[in-house]
Design an enzyme around this catalytic site. Structure first.
Site, PDB file in Angstrom:
ATOM      1  N   CYS A 231       0.845  -1.195   0.000  1.00  0.00           N
ATOM      2  CA  CYS A 231       0.000   0.000   0.000  1.00  0.00           C
ATOM      3  C   CYS A 231       0.888   1.256   0.000  1.00  0.00           C
ATOM      4  O   CYS A 231       1.965   1.262   0.614  1.00  0.00           O
ATOM      5  CB  CYS A 231      -0.870   0.025   1.243  1.00  0.00           C
ATOM      6  SG  CYS A 231      -1.977  -1.379   1.401  1.00  0.00           S
ATOM      7  N   CYS A 257       2.825  -8.267   6.774  1.00  0.00           N
ATOM      8  CA  CYS A 257       1.473  -7.746   6.987  1.00  0.00           C
ATOM      9  C   CYS A 257       0.569  -8.727   7.731  1.00  0.00           C
ATOM     10  O   CYS A 257      -0.554  -8.393   8.075  1.00  0.00           O
ATOM     11  CB  CYS A 257       0.831  -7.384   5.651  1.00  0.00           C
ATOM     12  SG  CYS A 257       1.030  -8.624   4.384  1.00  0.00           S
TER      13      CYS A 257
HETATM   14 FE1  SF4 Z   1      -1.934  -1.341   3.739  1.00  0.00          FE
HETATM   15 FE2  SF4 Z   1      -1.233  -2.621   5.983  1.00  0.00          FE
HETATM   16 FE3  SF4 Z   1      -0.293  -0.152   5.452  1.00  0.00          FE
HETATM   17 FE4  SF4 Z   1      -2.858  -0.517   6.100  1.00  0.00          FE
HETATM   18  S1  SF4 Z   1      -1.040  -0.858   7.405  1.00  0.00           S
HETATM   19  S2  SF4 Z   1      -2.076   0.815   4.460  1.00  0.00           S
HETATM   20  S3  SF4 Z   1      -3.275  -2.463   5.059  1.00  0.00           S
HETATM   21  S4  SF4 Z   1       0.125  -2.063   4.301  1.00  0.00           S
END
Ligand code: SF4
Length: 261
Positions: A231, A257
């Site tokens: 992301c 993640c």
């Molecule tokens: Fe994406 Fe995880 Fe970052 Fe949230 S914490 S924006 S789901 S990578």
């Protein structure tokens, strides 16, 4: 090249493993299996396929699990989707559409869907980004990335995998120290499924060679200095000498993640 890119004859045949019948791949509608049987399959294949070429590993998974096998992809590239589609055309490719991807990533997703013989399934979180902001406060990724990943990646993956007994991921041992011991086939006890990592032994040069040979879609960001792509709020360019995944959650201790833990 350890494990091979799958373009030479396989070292181990799926039939030789005793894991599929001599008649070839499993029928499209594969039978459901219990956790004990899945664990036994994973353990046997993990041993027998440890040094097999990637294509052979994918062939075993597709032949053993039929339509209860899928590919997952972050859309950093279409390598794994392409590889598996060679032995299982029409295979489901699960993409977790968090709502926070770079536009370049969505372009790869769309190109994979348009150009490869696969069925791309874009899985969305239960909450839109706006709804999440309303319930948890804005920029949860800055305050509690594990919670954000839980909502936007982990829960959607559990939901997406509900109909499968086995899933493939593109993990590679050379990506980071946390992935250095990645097995090619393992039992994902948390989800009760077989997890297949056909390209675990590949190095970046193997990926590059595969992309060049097959003209596979690649995320433009990889050419712009990103070693690994997630992301946008949690991904930065990597610096010279860093592991490819060093640019993920760089401001936190977090390295994964929660999809592969
Ligand atoms: Fe994406 Fe995880 Fe970052 Fe949230 S914490 S924006 S789901 S990578």
């Amino acid at each position: 090249m350890s494990g091979g890119t799958g373009d030479r004859p396989g070292l181990v045949s799926a039939v030789g493993l005793g894991l599929v019948g001599p008649g070839g791949p499993a029928p499209a509608e594969a039978a459901r299996r219990g956790h004990a049987e899945l664990r036994a399959l994973a353990e046997e294949a993990g041993r027998e396929l440890a040094d097999a070429p990637a294509l052979e590993i994918a062939r075993w998974a597709a032949g053993t699990f039929g339509d209860r096998f899928c590919v997952t992809s972050s859309m950093a590239d279409g390598v794994l989707a392409h590889l598996v589609s060679r032995v299982a055309p029409g295979v489901d490719v699960v993409f977790l559409d968090t709502g926070l991807h770079f536009p370049e990533t969505l372009r790869v997703r769309d190109e994979v869907a348009r150009t490869l013989p696969v069925n791309v399934r874009s899985i969305r979180p239960r909450l839109t980004v706006g709804q999440q902001d309303g319930q948890y406060g804005p920029r949860l990724f800055n305050k509690a990335p594990d919670d954000c990943c839980g909502l936007r990646k982990v829960e959607p993956l559990e939901r997406a995998l509900a109909g499968y007994d086995a899933w493939a991921a593109g993990l590679r041992r050379d990506e980071s120290p946390t992935r250095a011991n990645t097995a090619v086939v393992t039992f994902d006890a948390r989800r009760g499924k077989v997890k297949v990592n056909p390209i675990a032994a590949w190095r970046q040069a193997d990926v590059d060679a595969y992309v060049a040979r097959w003209n596979v879609p690649v995320n433009e960001l990889l050419r712009q200095g990103y070693g690994s792509i997630g992301c946008w709020p949690c991904t930065r360019r990597t610096k010279a000498g860093e592991d490819p995944r060093a640019g993920r959650w760089a401001m936190f201790e977090k390295t994964e993640c929660g999809l592969h833990g």
